[in-house]
Enzyme design. Structure first.
Site, PDB file in Angstrom:
ATOM      1  N   GLU A  16       0.863  -1.155   0.010  1.00  0.00           N
ATOM      2  CA  GLU A  16       0.045   0.012   0.140  1.00  0.00           C
ATOM      3  C   GLU A  16       0.973   1.315  -0.010  1.00  0.00           C
ATOM      4  OE1 GLU A  16      -3.627   2.253   2.347  1.00  0.00           O
ATOM      5  OE2 GLU A  16      -2.489   0.720   3.276  1.00  0.00           O
TER       6      GLU A  16
ATOM      7  N   LYS B 118      -2.907  -2.151  -2.839  1.00  0.00           N
ATOM      8  CA  LYS B 118      -3.896  -1.161  -2.558  1.00  0.00           C
ATOM      9  C   LYS B 118      -3.369  -0.098  -2.573  1.00  0.00           C
ATOM     10  CE  LYS B 118      -6.592   0.002   1.802  1.00  0.00           C
ATOM     11  NZ  LYS B 118      -7.095  -0.501   2.965  1.00  0.00           N
TER      12      LYS B 118
END
Length: 298
Positions: free
Chosen positions: A177, A214
């Protein structure tokens, strides 16, 4: 669910991932949004007890198990906790067809070269083995990109992959992420650099292995389609990043093949004072809207 079933659900499941992984720094804000003020708890133990109650209420609600939530990211204390009936949270999720993930990062350094890199993650291998013991499928770790600084973004993405490869070696699937801040004055350029460096870093993933990504919903629709289609990416999911649920769903729906992994945008309408019926209805409405945005490109 076994590992193969979880892999299939992550690759092809028609739903989204709930982010229930607020840690020490973000927990007071999450509790305040839920209607629990800081004068209602004292000390870290009581704070985590209150957030655990909220999370248990979420994961045991009927609407949370309606098949539209296909994964959930947990904080370590949540993974180790139980519901009121004594069921370990990951076990409950798996029974309901929801794939459990564990947040493993330990926060971030101050900004340098336009990014915030992750602090060291001590005992990562031990955390991975503990998570496997609880039936967890994968992990998640967050860093932030604030400016379109090529050197900083390259280092950010490389650090994410360095940890991701260690997690793969321990038998879990990492969610990388590297969040691009919605407040960035050079957001579009930063997103383009992120795409370039992530494509390069994916070459390091061994054949037959997969990572998940993500990412902030891009300012240019379908910018990340090369990542969605990449053979070493199991799934691309999107964070809400400060958008309201309506805004996040509208922007997400423009991106083919990307599903949601929302936290604030999922939980923003839930309040502690709601009775169980009101709570489940509000949660169910949010789940329906987010699942729809995850499945139907505008």
């Amino acid at each position: 669910m076994n590992t193969q079933e979880m892999t299939e659900k992550m690759a092809k499941g028609e739903g989204f991932i709930a982010a229930l992984d607020q840690s020490g720094g973000s927990t007071p804000k999450a509790l305040a949004a839920y209607g629990v003020s800081e004068d209602e708890w004292s000390g870290e133990d009581e704070m985590f007890a209150r957030i655990h109650q909220m999370r248990c209420r979420i994961v045991t609600s009927p609407s949370f198990g309606n098949g539209k939530v296909i994964g959930a990211i947990l904080f370590e204390k949540t993974m180790e906790g139980c519901t009121d009936d004594g069921s370990p949270i990951p076990e409950l999720l798996s029974r309901r067809g929801i794939v459990p993930f564990l947040k493993v990062d330990k926060g971030m350094h101050d900004q340098e070269n336009g990014v915030q890199l992750m602090k060291p993650i001590p005992q990562l291998e031990e955390m991975c083995q503990k998570a496997k013991g609880y039936g967890v499928f994968g992990t998640k770790m967050r860093s932030v990109i604030h400016e379109a600084n090529d050197e900083g973004i390259k280092a950010n993405v490389a650090q994410q992959m360095d940890y991701g490869l260690r997690i793969l070696d321990n038998g879990l699937v990492p969610i990388l992420e590297p969040e691009v801040s919605l407040k960035s004055n050079s957001r579009a350029q930063a997103e383009a650099l992120l795409l370039t460096h992530m494509l390069d870093e994916l070459n390091r993933v061994p054949d037959g292995k997969h990572v998940m990504l993500k990412l902030t919903i891009p300012s240019e629709a379908n910018l990340y389609k090369p990542l969605v289609d990449h053979p070493k990416v199991l799934r691309v999911v999107a964070l809400s990043g400060g958008y309201s649920r309506d805004e996040a769903c509208r922007e997400l729906s423009k991106n083919e093949g990307v599903i949601a992994s929302f936290s604030r945008a999922l939980l923003e309408v839930l309040e502690a004072h709601m009775d169980d019926e009101q709570f489940d209805q509000a949660l169910g409405n949010a789940i329906d809207e987010i699942q729809c945005a995850s499945m139907e490109p505008a």
